[in-house]
Design a protein around this motif. Structure first.
Motif, PDB file in Angstrom:
ATOM      1  N   GLN A   6      88.911  29.550  88.223  1.00  0.00           N
ATOM      2  CA  GLN A   6      89.789  29.591  89.153  1.00  0.00           C
ATOM      3  C   GLN A   6      90.839  30.890  88.097  1.00  0.00           C
ATOM      4  O   GLN A   6      91.281  31.183  89.585  1.00  0.00           O
ATOM      5  CB  GLN A   6      90.205  28.581  89.335  1.00  0.00           C
ATOM      6  N   TYR A   7      91.517  30.199  87.609  1.00  0.00           N
ATOM      7  CA  TYR A   7      92.655  31.034  87.094  1.00  0.00           C
ATOM      8  C   TYR A   7      92.380  32.995  87.356  1.00  0.00           C
ATOM      9  O   TYR A   7      93.269  33.565  87.654  1.00  0.00           O
ATOM     10  CB  TYR A   7      93.267  30.542  86.118  1.00  0.00           C
ATOM     11  N   LYS A   8      91.406  33.236  86.985  1.00  0.00           N
ATOM     12  CA  LYS A   8      90.790  34.859  87.113  1.00  0.00           C
ATOM     13  C   LYS A   8      90.844  35.228  88.449  1.00  0.00           C
ATOM     14  O   LYS A   8      90.959  36.140  88.513  1.00  0.00           O
ATOM     15  CB  LYS A   8      89.713  35.407  86.171  1.00  0.00           C
ATOM     16  N   PHE A   9      90.307  34.049  89.282  1.00  0.00           N
ATOM     17  CA  PHE A   9      90.200  34.596  91.231  1.00  0.00           C
ATOM     18  C   PHE A   9      91.627  34.374  91.135  1.00  0.00           C
ATOM     19  O   PHE A   9      91.561  35.182  91.830  1.00  0.00           O
ATOM     20  CB  PHE A   9      88.937  33.478  91.352  1.00  0.00           C
ATOM     21  N   LEU A  10      92.269  33.200  90.726  1.00  0.00           N
ATOM     22  CA  LEU A  10      93.954  33.238  91.614  1.00  0.00           C
ATOM     23  C   LEU A  10      94.784  34.243  90.719  1.00  0.00           C
ATOM     24  O   LEU A  10      95.475  34.902  91.466  1.00  0.00           O
ATOM     25  CB  LEU A  10      94.390  31.934  91.128  1.00  0.00           C
ATOM     26  N   SER A  11      94.524  35.576  90.095  1.00  0.00           N
ATOM     27  CA  SER A  11      95.370  35.922  89.058  1.00  0.00           C
ATOM     28  C   SER A  11      95.287  37.261  90.577  1.00  0.00           C
ATOM     29  O   SER A  11      96.039  37.422  91.342  1.00  0.00           O
ATOM     30  CB  SER A  11      94.676  36.637  87.786  1.00  0.00           C
ATOM     31  N   GLN A  12      94.302  37.748  90.857  1.00  0.00           N
ATOM     32  CA  GLN A  12      93.590  38.885  91.420  1.00  0.00           C
ATOM     33  C   GLN A  12      93.856  38.562  92.985  1.00  0.00           C
ATOM     34  O   GLN A  12      93.948  39.171  93.952  1.00  0.00           O
ATOM     35  CB  GLN A  12      92.525  39.353  91.771  1.00  0.00           C
ATOM     36  N   PHE A  13      93.538  36.948  93.336  1.00  0.00           N
ATOM     37  CA  PHE A  13      93.820  36.495  95.449  1.00  0.00           C
ATOM     38  C   PHE A  13      94.963  36.888  95.099  1.00  0.00           C
ATOM     39  O   PHE A  13      95.886  37.194  96.244  1.00  0.00           O
ATOM     40  CB  PHE A  13      93.354  34.923  95.046  1.00  0.00           C
ATOM     41  N   PHE A  14      96.396  36.474  94.727  1.00  0.00           N
ATOM     42  CA  PHE A  14      97.339  37.051  95.006  1.00  0.00           C
ATOM     43  C   PHE A  14      98.267  38.184  94.341  1.00  0.00           C
ATOM     44  O   PHE A  14      99.039  37.878  94.364  1.00  0.00           O
ATOM     45  CB  PHE A  14      98.258  35.426  93.896  1.00  0.00           C
ATOM     46  N   GLY A  15      97.706  39.224  94.027  1.00  0.00           N
ATOM     47  CA  GLY A  15      97.116  40.361  93.330  1.00  0.00           C
ATOM     48  C   GLY A  15      97.934  40.308  92.188  1.00  0.00           C
ATOM     49  O   GLY A  15      98.990  41.623  92.066  1.00  0.00           O
ATOM     50  N   GLY A  16      97.699  40.202  91.460  1.00  0.00           N
ATOM     51  CA  GLY A  16      98.125  40.145  89.147  1.00  0.00           C
ATOM     52  C   GLY A  16      96.679  41.183  89.795  1.00  0.00           C
ATOM     53  O   GLY A  16      95.690  41.422  90.207  1.00  0.00           O
ATOM     54  N   PRO A  17      96.582  41.087  88.027  1.00  0.00           N
ATOM     55  CA  PRO A  17      95.939  41.512  87.273  1.00  0.00           C
ATOM     56  C   PRO A  17      93.920  40.576  88.019  1.00  0.00           C
ATOM     57  O   PRO A  17      93.773  39.775  88.172  1.00  0.00           O
ATOM     58  CB  PRO A  17      95.564  41.726  86.061  1.00  0.00           C
ATOM     59  N   PRO A  18      92.871  42.288  87.905  1.00  0.00           N
ATOM     60  CA  PRO A  18      92.217  41.354  88.904  1.00  0.00           C
ATOM     61  C   PRO A  18      90.387  40.694  87.794  1.00  0.00           C
ATOM     62  O   PRO A  18      90.149  41.657  87.801  1.00  0.00           O
ATOM     63  CB  PRO A  18      91.003  43.284  89.508  1.00  0.00           C
ATOM     64  N   LEU A  19      91.305  39.900  86.857  1.00  0.00           N
ATOM     65  CA  LEU A  19      90.768  39.331  86.552  1.00  0.00           C
ATOM     66  C   LEU A  19      89.243  38.872  86.211  1.00  0.00           C
ATOM     67  O   LEU A  19      87.872  39.570  85.712  1.00  0.00           O
ATOM     68  CB  LEU A  19      90.855  38.202  85.418  1.00  0.00           C
ATOM     69  N   TYR A  20      89.016  38.339  87.998  1.00  0.00           N
ATOM     70  CA  TYR A  20      87.541  37.556  88.189  1.00  0.00           C
ATOM     71  C   TYR A  20      86.320  38.703  88.728  1.00  0.00           C
ATOM     72  O   TYR A  20      85.475  39.085  87.805  1.00  0.00           O
ATOM     73  CB  TYR A  20      87.752  36.845  89.435  1.00  0.00           C
ATOM     74  N   SER A  21      87.098  39.881  88.811  1.00  0.00           N
ATOM     75  CA  SER A  21      85.884  40.876  89.344  1.00  0.00           C
ATOM     76  C   SER A  21      85.940  41.854  87.811  1.00  0.00           C
ATOM     77  O   SER A  21      84.392  42.123  87.945  1.00  0.00           O
ATOM     78  CB  SER A  21      87.058  41.898  90.395  1.00  0.00           C
ATOM     79  N   GLN A  22      86.488  42.459  87.030  1.00  0.00           N
ATOM     80  CA  GLN A  22      86.515  42.598  86.334  1.00  0.00           C
ATOM     81  C   GLN A  22      85.633  41.561  85.273  1.00  0.00           C
ATOM     82  O   GLN A  22      84.350  42.077  85.055  1.00  0.00           O
ATOM     83  CB  GLN A  22      87.714  42.816  85.021  1.00  0.00           C
ATOM     84  N   GLU A  23      84.996  40.519  85.224  1.00  0.00           N
ATOM     85  CA  GLU A  23      84.078  39.766  84.530  1.00  0.00           C
ATOM     86  C   GLU A  23      83.371  39.885  85.498  1.00  0.00           C
ATOM     87  O   GLU A  23      81.956  39.588  84.718  1.00  0.00           O
ATOM     88  CB  GLU A  23      85.099  38.565  83.438  1.00  0.00           C
TER      89      GLU A  23
END
Length: 128
Positions: A51-68
């Motif tokens: 959820q943290y990784k998804f929300l990071s990119q969902f709100f315009g931060g690093p695309p952590l979810y997609s990267q992993e």
């Protein structure tokens, strides 16, 4: 308000530290909620991390979810879980309560709630 790399919702909300706090507070509520706990694992560690990784990119931060994990495919990834209107509302209630605990600018909070609301209702896949 137009988002630029310096002015994304991720930045305006407070970035990594704020998002970590939000996810922690939120999953404390989910684990105790009678409508939500049955569709979540007992150990929410991996769920919260995703959820943290998804929300990071969902709100315009690093695309952590997609990267992993690749493209989020939110609806497809949630299809195995019975997400009813009651559960969508419960999820939103937990998130609303969490945001109320956070020291966020009202405009930022409202923008986050708007995005969460749209997404929560999009995830519904089972009638009551």
């Amino acid at each position: 308000m137009m988002n630029t790399p310096e002015n994304t919702l991720y930045i305006r909300m407070g970035g990594e530290a704020t998002l970590q706090k939000l996810v922690t507070l939120f999953y404390d509520k989910v684990a105790k909620h009678p409508d939500l706990a049955p569709i979540f694992p007992d150990d929410l560690t991996l769920t919260a991390e995703k959820q943290y990784k998804f929300l990071s990119q969902f709100f315009g931060g690093p695309p952590l979810y997609s990267q992993e994990y690749g493209h989020p495919m939110l609806r497809a990834r949630h299809l195995p879980f019975e997400i009813t209107p009651t559960r969508a509302k419960a999820w939103l209630a937990c998130m609303h309560e969490t945001l109320d605990q956070m020291e966020l600018d009202k405009q930022v909070k409202d923008e986050m709630l708007s995005r969460f609301t749209t997404t929560a209702y999009h995830m519904m896949n089972t009638p009551e």
